[in-house]
Design a protein around this motif. Structure first.
Motif, short mmCIF file in Angstrom:
data_model
loop_
_atom_site.label_atom_id
_atom_site.label_comp_id
_atom_site.label_asym_id
_atom_site.label_seq_id
_atom_site.Cartn_x
_atom_site.Cartn_y
_atom_site.Cartn_z
N UNK A 11 12.58 10.69 10.54
CA UNK A 11 13.39 11.20 11.60
C UNK A 11 12.67 11.64 12.80
N UNK A 12 13.38 10.71 13.86
CA UNK A 12 12.56 10.94 14.98
C UNK A 12 13.69 11.43 16.16
N UNK A 50 0.95 -1.21 0.04
CA UNK A 50 0.03 -0.04 -0.07
C UNK A 50 0.94 1.19 -0.05
N UNK A 51 0.75 2.14 -1.03
CA UNK A 51 1.44 3.30 -1.20
C UNK A 51 0.87 4.68 -0.58
N UNK A 52 0.00 4.52 0.49
CA UNK A 52 -0.67 5.80 1.17
C UNK A 52 0.49 5.90 2.38
N UNK A 53 0.89 7.30 2.43
CA UNK A 53 1.73 7.77 3.72
C UNK A 53 0.70 8.27 4.69
N UNK A 54 0.89 8.26 5.92
CA UNK A 54 0.27 8.77 6.94
C UNK A 54 1.02 9.39 8.19
N UNK A 55 0.44 10.25 8.65
CA UNK A 55 1.00 11.20 9.70
C UNK A 55 1.57 10.04 10.78
N UNK A 56 2.81 10.27 11.28
CA UNK A 56 3.37 9.63 12.51
C UNK A 56 2.86 9.85 13.79
N UNK A 57 2.68 11.00 13.86
CA UNK A 57 2.10 11.59 15.32
C UNK A 57 1.09 12.60 14.99
N UNK A 68 4.69 16.99 21.99
CA UNK A 68 5.92 16.62 22.65
C UNK A 68 7.09 16.50 22.10
N UNK A 69 7.07 16.23 20.70
CA UNK A 69 8.06 16.00 19.76
C UNK A 69 7.81 16.57 18.33
N UNK A 70 8.96 16.84 17.57
CA UNK A 70 8.88 17.09 16.29
C UNK A 70 9.46 16.28 15.43
N UNK A 71 8.90 15.56 14.15
CA UNK A 71 9.27 14.76 13.50
C UNK A 71 9.35 15.15 12.02
#
Length: 212
Positions: free
Chosen positions: A183-184, A95-102, A139-142
Motif C-alpha cells: 500500500x503506497x 523467488x520468495x524473498x521479500x524486499x524493502x520497497x523503499x 518522503x512517504x510511509x508504505x
C-alpha cells in the motif's frame, strides 16, 4: 539460498540416504531415492536467493517481491486521497524473498493469525495469516503485507520494529505460493500495470511525485 531451506534439505538428504541403504536389498526403492532427490532439487530452487541490482534514486518504490501483479488500483475508488494497492502473487516457481520497497525505518510490525485461503482471493488480505509491516521513509510511509496462501503456511520476517532498511534490502520470505501486498500513498505515480510480472528489488513500480 535462504537459510530456511537447510532443514528441508537435511530431511531430504537423510531420507535419501536411508532409502538408498534399503535399495540394496529392494531395488525397486531406487525410484523413491530419485523422487526424494528431485524434491531436494526443488527445495533448493524454491529457496534460491539471487542478488539483485537495486535501481538508484531516492524517489523510487521498488517491487517487494517477484511475481504477477494481480490487482492494481486505489483501495477506495473515487477517493483522491486513497492509497494505491499493488498485489503481487508468487507462484511456487517464483523467488520468495521479500524486499524493502523503499529505504526507511520499520515503525510497526503486526502478526495477524488467520486462514490459508487461496492467495488469489480478494479477501485473503483480510482473512489469511500475515505479517503487516509499516515502513517510514524520508518522503512517504508504505505498508507491506506478507500473506500466506493455500500452500504457504508460514510467513518469515527477518526485521523488527526500529530496524533501518535500505531500498531493496531483504526483509523476509514466504514459504511456497503466497502473496505480497503493498500500500503506497497517492503521491506515488505508478509505472506498472495489472498482469505485469515484476522482479523484487529490481522493478520500479512507482516514483514519488515532488510537491508542487
Amino acid at each position: 539460498m535462504a537459510k530456511e531451506a537447510y532443514p528441508y534439505l537435511l530431511w531430504c538428504g537423510g531420507a535419501a540416504l536411508l532409502l538408498a541403504l534399503v535399495a540394496f536389498w529392494l531395488p525397486l526403492v531406487w525410484g523413491l531415492v530419485v523422487l526424494v532427490g528431485l524434491l531436494a532439487v526443488f527445495v533448493a530452487y524454491f529457496f534460491r536467493d539471487p542478488e539483485r541490482a537495486i535501481p538508484p534514486g531516492d524517489d523510487i518504490v521498488v517491487a517487494p517481491a517477484d511475481g504477477l501483479i494481480t490487482r492494481l488500483g486505489p483501495i477506495t475508488p473515487d477517493d483522491p486521497a486513497s492509497p494505491w494497492l499493488v498485489s503481487i502473487f508468487l507462484s511456487p516457481l517464483d523467488v520468495h524473498i521479500n524486499r524493502a520497497p523503499i529505504a526507511g525505518v520499520i515503525r510497526d510490525v503486526m502478526h495477524r493469525p488467520g486462514q490459508f485461503k487461496s492467495a488469489l482471493r480478494d479477501d485473503a488480505a483480510l482473512t489469511n495469516e500475515q505479517f503487516i509491516v509499516v515502513l517510514e521513509g524520508a518522503r512517504i510511509t508504505v505498508t507491506l503485507k506478507q500473506i500466506a496462501g493455500l500452500i504457504a503456511r508460514r510467513c518469515v520476517l527477518w526485521k523488527g520494529t526500529g530496524d533501518q532498511v535500505a531500498c531493496g534490502e531483504r526483509i523476509g520470505l514466504i514459504k511456497f505460493s503466497s502473496r505480497t501486498d503493498l500500500l503506497v500513498p497517492p503521491e506515488v505515480a505508478l509505472c506498472v500495470r495489472q498482469g505485469q510480472r515484476v522482479v523484487g528489488g529490481a522493478t520500479i513500480i512507482g516514483r514519488i511525485c515532488s510537491p508542487e
